[in-house]
Design an enzyme around this catalytic site. Structure first.
Site, PDB file in Angstrom:
ATOM      1  NE  ARG A  35      -2.366   0.821   3.685  1.00 49.91           N
ATOM      2  CZ  ARG A  35      -2.392   1.920   4.440  1.00 49.91           C
ATOM      3  NH1 ARG A  35      -3.011   3.004   3.998  1.00 49.91           N
ATOM      4  NH2 ARG A  35      -1.824   1.942   5.619  1.00 49.91           N
ATOM      5  CG  ASN A  45       5.565  -1.232   0.731  1.00 51.37           C
ATOM      6  OD1 ASN A  45       5.963  -1.994   1.589  1.00 51.37           O
ATOM      7  ND2 ASN A  45       4.351  -0.699   0.768  1.00 51.37           N
ATOM      8  NE  ARG A  94      -3.673  -2.852  -1.571  1.00 53.04           N
ATOM      9  CZ  ARG A  94      -3.075  -3.126  -0.413  1.00 53.04           C
ATOM     10  NH1 ARG A  94      -3.481  -2.538   0.689  1.00 53.04           N
ATOM     11  NH2 ARG A  94      -2.083  -3.973  -0.361  1.00 53.04           N
ATOM     12  CB  SER A 103      -7.695  -2.330   4.787  1.00 55.99           C
ATOM     13  OG  SER A 103      -8.626  -1.368   4.343  1.00 55.99           O
ATOM     14  CB  SER A 105      -2.925  -8.892   5.518  1.00 57.94           C
ATOM     15  OG  SER A 105      -1.960  -7.948   5.917  1.00 57.94           O
ATOM     16  CD  GLN A 126       3.827  -9.274   6.120  1.00 56.80           C
ATOM     17  OE1 GLN A 126       3.326  -8.463   5.354  1.00 56.80           O
ATOM     18  NE2 GLN A 126       3.493  -9.358   7.382  1.00 56.80           N
ATOM     19  NE  ARG A 184      17.222 -15.799  34.722  1.00 57.55           N
ATOM     20  CZ  ARG A 184      16.449 -14.924  34.085  1.00 57.55           C
ATOM     21  NH1 ARG A 184      16.559 -14.806  32.766  1.00 57.55           N
ATOM     22  NH2 ARG A 184      15.594 -14.194  34.743  1.00 57.55           N
TER      23      ARG A 184
END
Length: 423
Positions: A35, A45, A94, A103, A105, A126, A184
């Site tokens: 997007r 992106n 889209r 929105s 995925s 991704q 631990r």
């Protein structure tokens, strides 16, 4: 559907990302959601990461996996669409309904499936996972194709102890979720926990549309390949990681380079005797020799549009020791004929240009670049934008990038997966 061993091409020779080496009859699609309205980093992106748009890193891995019948980018932004197509992906525009901040995925993937009814399985990759390799996708998809799972997602092993959060002002006390403090464990005595790393999610059409899964599996990725970029502070770390662990493709065997405004700065000098002269930077000519010494054939391109460099073809051939080819106003036809004559795929080609006429070749080449002063339409088509201008070291910079990619490709062929025990 029969297994396919070669990429399909359109009428211009473009690889369209429909490459498959499997016998499964279902249509497998890779889908990257990109997007334009990223809040953390504007147009994240397509921001450059180690000289390559962030989107390019995952598209190269998806296409080179040779597992998908189609590779897609879903976006609402024109610039992202241009970058996606330059890397060989198809584009799903889209709708505004699934382009909002709210929105999900899943909603976006569901819309994609409703518009592409031929798709049976979607691998949602991704964009923010630039260290993804083809082998990760190949092995994960085997769980769908061969083992019958309807959902596979990527995970990474973390050795982190988790504690309950206590809100400020609360009388509540914190307590551990996954350890006994008095016992631990040492790191080597504890297997750790598997956490989603967000690299990819694979699902069948029925699973995604009905949101009901019965056969779920995970694919474990190495920590060094599990990079997720969310905010600006992640960028320098991701750049260092991708240079060491990213997927650089398969390497190239020939490089075409425009002489005018790549090897030269575009200026023409007139001598007192009336001769036209141009200058070359020694860094650039050294860069071309570096490519030749590493087995990359170099072809310099001159044009009748630039008669000065065209007249210097013989001198260039002697000075650099490479082929010099004259091309027409649109270089695609001439370059395409050489690619076919050498029985190469465009993925095997590097191309450097600095003009609108170079856009198609820049789009097609497996590795392509423009100098820093290139016009916008050429820069939009290139996969790498140099920091240096034409005639000022840009060719050397791109040559070093090509050699880095070639070296990484050799290493990845020897060791496709890094042995975690070495770290």
């Amino acid at each position: 559907m029969a297994a396919r061993n070669q990429a399909s091409h359109d009428e211009n020779g473009r690889q369209d990302g429909t490459i498959s080496k499997r016998s499964d009859s279902r249509h497998l699609a890779a889908l990257v959601l990109a997007r334009g309205g990223s809040k953390g980093i504007p147009l994240k992106n397509i921001k450059m990461l180690a000289g390559v748009p962030l989107l390019g890193w995952v598209l190269r891995a998806a296409i080179d996996s040779e597992m998908f019948d189609s590779v897609w980018v879903s976006t609402d932004h024109d610039e992202i669409e241009k970058v996606a197509k330059s890397w060989g992906a198809k584009v799903h525009r889209r709708s505004p309904e699934v382009s909002k901040d709210s929105s999900s995925s899943v909603e976006t993937i569901q819309e994609f499936l409703r518009h592409n009814t031929e798709v049976d399985v979607v691998c949602h990759i991704q964009c923010t996972s630039p260290c993804l390799h083809p082998s990760h996708l190949q092995e994960a998809l085997k769980k769908i194709i061969e083992d019958g799972y309807d959902s596979v997602f990527s995970v990474v092993r973390r050795h982190q102890f988790r504690w309950k959060e206590v809100k400020q002002g609360s009388d509540e006390l914190t307590h551990p979720f996954n350890l006994v403090p008095s016992k631990r464990p040492r790191r080597q005595d504890w297997d750790g926990e598997l956490c989603e790393n967000g690299s990819f999610y694979i699902g069948t059409r029925d699973l995604i549309l009905k949101e009901n899964s019965t056969q779920v599996a995970y694919f474990e990725m190495e920590p060094e390949h599990s990079v997720d970029i969310d905010v600006d502070i992640d960028w320098p770390v991701a750049e260092e990681r991708v240079l060491r662990f990213g997927y650089f493709g398969r390497g190239v065997s020939v490089m075409f380079c425009r002489v005018s405004r790549c090897l030269t700065d575009g200026k023409v000098f007139l001598s007192p005797s009336g001769e036209d002269m141009v200058s070359f930077h020694t860094r650039d000519t050294t860069g071309l020799r570096m490519l030749q010494n590493d087995g990359v054939e170099v072809v310099l391109l001159t044009s009748s549009e630039d008669p000065v460099t065209q007249s210097m073809a013989d001198k260039l051939k002697k000075m650099i020791g490479c082929e010099v080819m004259d091309v027409g106003e649109e270089p695609l036809k001439d370059v395409q004929s050489v690619v076919e004559k050498k029985r190469l795929d465009w993925k095997d080609v590097a191309y450097m240009g600095n003009d609108s006429a170079d856009a198609t070749c820049l789009n097609l080449a497996g590795l392509s670049a423009v100098p820093a002063d290139a016009p916008k339409d050429a820069a939009d088509s290139a996969k790498y934008t140099c920091r240096q201008a034409g005639g000022m070291g840009a060719v050397r910079e791109f040559a070093e990038h090509v050699l880095l990619q070639k070296e990484k490709a050799k290493t990845q062929m020897k060791q496709d997966r890094i042995d975690r025990n070495n770290f």
